[in-house]
Design a protein around this motif. Structure first.
Motif, PDB file in Angstrom:
ATOM      1  N   LEU A 164      44.557  24.267  -7.473  1.00 25.51           N
ATOM      2  CA  LEU A 164      44.364  24.239  -6.018  1.00 25.51           C
ATOM      3  C   LEU A 164      44.867  22.955  -5.373  1.00 25.51           C
ATOM      4  O   LEU A 164      45.052  22.901  -4.150  1.00 25.51           O
ATOM      5  CB  LEU A 164      42.879  24.411  -5.684  1.00 25.51           C
ATOM      6  N   ALA A 165      45.089  21.922  -6.171  1.00 23.23           N
ATOM      7  CA  ALA A 165      45.474  20.616  -5.631  1.00 23.23           C
ATOM      8  C   ALA A 165      46.746  20.682  -4.789  1.00 23.23           C
ATOM      9  O   ALA A 165      46.878  19.971  -3.795  1.00 23.23           O
ATOM     10  CB  ALA A 165      45.640  19.611  -6.767  1.00 23.23           C
ATOM     11  N   THR A 166      47.680  21.534  -5.176  1.00 23.10           N
ATOM     12  CA  THR A 166      48.953  21.617  -4.438  1.00 23.10           C
ATOM     13  C   THR A 166      48.899  22.624  -3.291  1.00 23.10           C
ATOM     14  O   THR A 166      49.914  22.878  -2.637  1.00 23.10           O
ATOM     15  CB  THR A 166      50.098  22.019  -5.387  1.00 23.10           C
ATOM     16  N   GLU A 167      47.723  23.217  -3.066  1.00 23.22           N
ATOM     17  CA  GLU A 167      47.536  24.241  -2.030  1.00 23.22           C
ATOM     18  C   GLU A 167      48.555  25.378  -2.192  1.00 23.22           C
ATOM     19  O   GLU A 167      49.381  25.642  -1.312  1.00 23.22           O
ATOM     20  CB  GLU A 167      47.626  23.627  -0.635  1.00 23.22           C
ATOM     21  N   PRO A 168      48.496  26.060  -3.342  1.00 27.88           N
ATOM     22  CA  PRO A 168      49.467  27.133  -3.622  1.00 27.88           C
ATOM     23  C   PRO A 168      49.198  28.371  -2.772  1.00 27.88           C
ATOM     24  O   PRO A 168      48.126  28.534  -2.188  1.00 27.88           O
ATOM     25  CB  PRO A 168      49.229  27.427  -5.098  1.00 27.88           C
ATOM     26  N   GLU A 169      50.185  29.244  -2.737  1.00 21.85           N
ATOM     27  CA  GLU A 169      50.041  30.532  -2.072  1.00 21.85           C
ATOM     28  C   GLU A 169      49.902  31.660  -3.089  1.00 21.85           C
ATOM     29  O   GLU A 169      49.304  32.694  -2.790  1.00 21.85           O
ATOM     30  CB  GLU A 169      51.242  30.783  -1.158  1.00 21.85           C
TER      31      GLU A 169
END
Length: 322
Positions: free
Chosen positions: A170-175
């Motif tokens: 979640l750290a990279t704010e994925p889609e």
């Protein structure tokens, strides 16, 4: 809903040596001519026996394995031939949760540094204090205490380590998040906790999931649609309830019959006959034909195509061809 990912005629073959003294090369078709799409906010389940190619498909979609052929579209942009350097911006938006969290986490790094690493690699947050603040927020989001920041992976249980893995994803704010057997190594009670957590995070972070598992009971719980794979091919694709209530492909019926049920009396189940064909010597026709109790003459000679037989219900079987 908008398509966020689309796979067209995707193939991944592995070199298996030379077949004869003439130098003919032999290839194993781990993923063979796969077509499907993933909609924004949707969970697509990939189900099938071990060795059917579902994990290889997940890794190929993220280009952790280079595709042999075919196309992978992320928001209408073909990423299948992009170099590692050009793939870097897409890595932020497409992440993976692996089966074994302990093998996925560096045992020499603290939990805080593990979760902060993608923030540094992708230059998302530049200052250390801001990264610490972000990591502690992620720990809270996955149900862990912020003061776990300085602990090491060996100090956690399997379920807690998987929560750490989810926090790092979640750290990279994925889609898009591909979960490869993300709960199969956990106890049943912990599985339900992780699945509920993933559902909550999907709403909070607007995630689209591809959930890979051999356990159809787990797949049904979390998936909106389900694709069933057999020896590198999708044999059936439908909405979750439709697939469970009205399975069409004989292989899907066998998988559903294998789910343990509490029943007062024995019910007739589909049976498997024969052995799984070798991936190096696949049948010329339908790959399931040697084991199928409903096979017909055409099955041995011609490979069926994945076709829509009712609304949003696709099946690859000669029994349903017009």
């Amino acid at each position: 809903m908008m398509k966020i990912l689309e796979v067209k005629q995707l193939k991944k073959y592995f070199f298996a040596g030379k077949a004869s003294f003439l130098g003919e090369k032999k290839w194993i078709p781990a993923v063979d001519d796969i077509n499907f799409d993933l909609k924004n906010g949707e969970t697509l389940g990939l189900a099938g026996e071990s060795g059917c190619g579902k994990s290889t498909l997940g890794r190929t979609m993220l280009k952790l394995l280079e595709p042999t052929a075919g196309s992978i579209y992320f928001k209408d942009e073909d990423i299948s031939k992009k170099s590692p350097k050009l793939m870097k911006p897409f890595r932020k938006k497409m992440q993976m949760i692996f089966q074994d969290p302990y093998a996925s986490l560096n045992p020499r790094m603290t939990i805080g540094n593990i979760i902060a690493e993608p923030l540094i690699v992708h230059d998302i947050i530049k200052t250390k204090n801001e990264r610490i603040k972000k990591v502690k927020k992620l720990l809270e989001d996955v149900g862990l205490q912020p003061n776990y920041y300085e602990r090491y992976p060996s100090e956690f249980s399997g379920g807690q380590r998987q929560r750490v893995m989810i926090a790092r994803v979640l750290a990279t704010e994925p889609e898009i998040v591909i979960a490869d057997e993300a709960v199969s190594a956990l106890d049943v009670s912990i599985q339900s906790q992780i699945l509920n957590l993933m559902c909550d995070l999907q709403d909070e972070y607007n995630l689209s999931y591809i959930f890979i598992s051999h356990d159809l009971g787990v797949v049904k719980f979390i998936s909106d649609r389900i694709a069933v794979m057999y020896l590198g091919k999708i044999v059936e694709l439908a909405e979750s309830n439709e697939l469970y209530n009205n399975p069409l492909h004989p292989y899907t019926k066998v998988l559903l019959d294998s789910i343990p049920k509490l029943e007062n009396k024995l019910s007739k189940k589909s049976n498997l006959t024969g052995e799984i064909p070798s991936a190096m010597d696949l049948p010329a026709g339908c790959r399931f034909e040697p084991r199928c109790e409903k096979r017909i003459k055409t099955c041995k000679m011609k490979a069926p195509e994945l076709k829509e037989v009712s609304q949003n219900h696709f099946v690859s079987c000669h029994l349903f061809e017009e």
